[in-house]
Scaffold this active site. Structure first.
Site, PDB file in Angstrom:
ATOM      1  N   CYS A 104       0.800  -1.227   0.000  1.00 26.45           N
ATOM      2  CA  CYS A 104       0.000   0.000   0.000  1.00 26.45           C
ATOM      3  C   CYS A 104       0.832   1.276   0.000  1.00 26.45           C
ATOM      4  CB  CYS A 104      -0.938   0.005   1.206  1.00 26.45           C
ATOM      5  SG  CYS A 104      -2.129  -1.338   1.216  1.00 26.45           S
ATOM      6  N   ARG A 213     -19.614   5.960  -4.269  1.00 26.65           N
ATOM      7  CA  ARG A 213     -20.976   5.428  -4.160  1.00 26.65           C
ATOM      8  C   ARG A 213     -21.889   6.491  -3.542  1.00 26.65           C
ATOM      9  NH1 ARG A 213     -18.938   0.125  -0.838  1.00 26.65           N
ATOM     10  NH2 ARG A 213     -17.804  -0.933  -2.505  1.00 26.65           N
ATOM     11  N   SER A 242     -12.902  -0.903   1.771  1.00 25.59           N
ATOM     12  CA  SER A 242     -12.613  -0.001   0.655  1.00 25.59           C
ATOM     13  C   SER A 242     -12.965  -0.661  -0.671  1.00 25.59           C
ATOM     14  CB  SER A 242     -11.117   0.368   0.647  1.00 25.59           C
ATOM     15  OG  SER A 242     -10.327  -0.785   0.455  1.00 25.59           O
ATOM     16  N   CYS A 362       4.326   6.658   5.753  1.00 25.20           N
ATOM     17  CA  CYS A 362       3.799   7.690   6.633  1.00 25.20           C
ATOM     18  C   CYS A 362       4.741   8.882   6.501  1.00 25.20           C
ATOM     19  CB  CYS A 362       3.759   7.165   8.064  1.00 25.20           C
ATOM     20  SG  CYS A 362       3.128   8.326   9.276  1.00 25.20           S
TER      21      CYS A 362
END
Length: 377
Positions: A104, A213, A242, A362
């Site tokens: 990620c 959505r 997600s 981070c």
């Protein structure tokens, strides 16, 4: 590149010639996996369009790029594909390309090079064409329980977090509703258009997300069935996890001195970053460790940060992270889930006319862009 070793809010707001600064930060629109606008577009073709649009928009001379770092997880032969893409986009052969995978946070490591004066940091993924492969390890390695845990599906880790840290289904749905609502409002108001770079692919211009959505309600979320009923307490659903999407993002980085000499607009400063590991079965709670680490590294308090972009892979881990860190939701993911954290976060700081961004991948970033025109606020 280098950034001053600084501590405390006044120090990180200082400007120095060797600061690592961002002169351009944009993303493509996002496409819904399997059904959306990028479902048939391989990552190299998507990235080629992104490179071309970036060069056209910035007016950069591609021969002056020192390095390109591409973060991507699952495409086959990513280094070859990234190098070929740069060449096809008109970037000269003397510009090197690196591809890396830290899952990620792959894209974020494009900020860490200190040996160049101008570079591209890119993140790209097509989860439709390149979904997560099933990891394979040897029987000998698999005997270690942590090694076994680290190759399990992400949905399993969501259920382990919910079970271990007692994150109820109701709480997960509550946080999911906040995220859906914010994203829907941001899309409707046109906020995302400020951070999206339209790209042309196969004769069509893609410029609007098709992943959001609209009309999500608590009643609708509560009615959804668990997607992993055999794991943990079965509290993860399609509504509080997600969405899977396809898309790309890019940042142009240089030193402050170089940017000023070349007349480049500065939109932000990269202060620094931190990386950590956590128990594999609790994947997703990394922000609880990484955010305090990066704040401490620069002598910052939680209150010094104006906007946090924290990954929302699952509402289970997101809820636990936000509450354990004790951060006000007013500061967290103000426009919904932060899949393109730096681009989205810097744009939000500019709208708010505030300064400090912390992403949970981070890193710490400073907004240096002028305010948006009043018509966009």
């Amino acid at each position: 590149m280098s950034t001053q070793a600084v501590r405390g809010l006044p120090a990180i707001l200082e400007k120095h010639p060797d600061d690592v600064v961002i002169t351009f930060a944009k993303r493509t629109a996002m496409g819904k996996a399997k059904k959306g606008q990028f479902k048939d577009i391989p990552v190299d073709e998507m990235m080629q369009a992104l490179f071309k649009a970036t060069l056209e928009k910035t007016g950069l001379d591609p021969s002056k790029i020192d390095d390109i770092c591409v973060g991507t997880c699952h495409p086959p032969s990513p280094a070859y594909a990234s190098r070929a893409t740069a060449l096809a986009a008109g970037i000269p052969h003397h510009v090197p390309v690196t591809a890396l995978n830290r899952l990620c946070s792959s894209w974020s490591h494009g900020y860490s090079s200190r040996e160049i004066s101008l570079g591209f940091a890119v993140g790209v993924e097509n989860m439709t064409l390149n979904p997560r492969p099933t990891p394979v390890i040897s029987e000998a390695v698999d005997k270690n329980h942590q090694a076994h845990d680290c190759i399990q599906p992400m949905g399993w880790t969501s259920e382990m977090v919910a079970q271990t840290y007692h994150v109820s289904r109701e709480k997960q749905d509550m946080y999911a509703l906040i995220s859906h609502t914010r994203a829907s409002q941001a899309l409707a108001s046109g906020i995302f258009s400020e951070e999206i770079l339209p790209i042309e692919v196969r004769g069509s211009v893609i410029s609007v997300d098709d992943t959001v959505r609209p009309g999500v309600t608590m009643e609708g979320l509560s009615a959804l069935k668990p997607v992993f009923p055999d794991w943990g307490e079965g509290s993860t659903t399609a509504g509080n996890a997600s969405g899977i999407g396809d898309g790309a993002a890019i940042c142009v980085l240089t030193t402050r001195d170089h940017a000023q000499r070349e007349g480049m607009d500065i939109v932000g400063k990269w202060v620094g970053s931190a990386v950590v590991g956590v128990e594999p079965r609790h994947m997703g709670i990394g922000p609880i460790v990484a955010i305090p680490k990066v704040l401490a590294q620069f002598g910052l308090s939680k209150e010094d940060v104006d906007v946090y972009e924290i990954n929302e892979a699952f509402a289970s881990q997101f809820a636990y992270c936000v509450e354990e860190l004790d951060i006000s939701m007013d500061k967290v993911n103000p426009n919904g889930a932060g899949a393109r954290q730096v681009v989205t976060g810097l744009a939000e700081l500019r709208r708010r006319q505030e300064k400090v961004l912390c992403t949970s991948m981070c890193g710490i970033f400073i907004n240096e862009a002028p305010p948006f025109p009043l018509s966009k606020l």
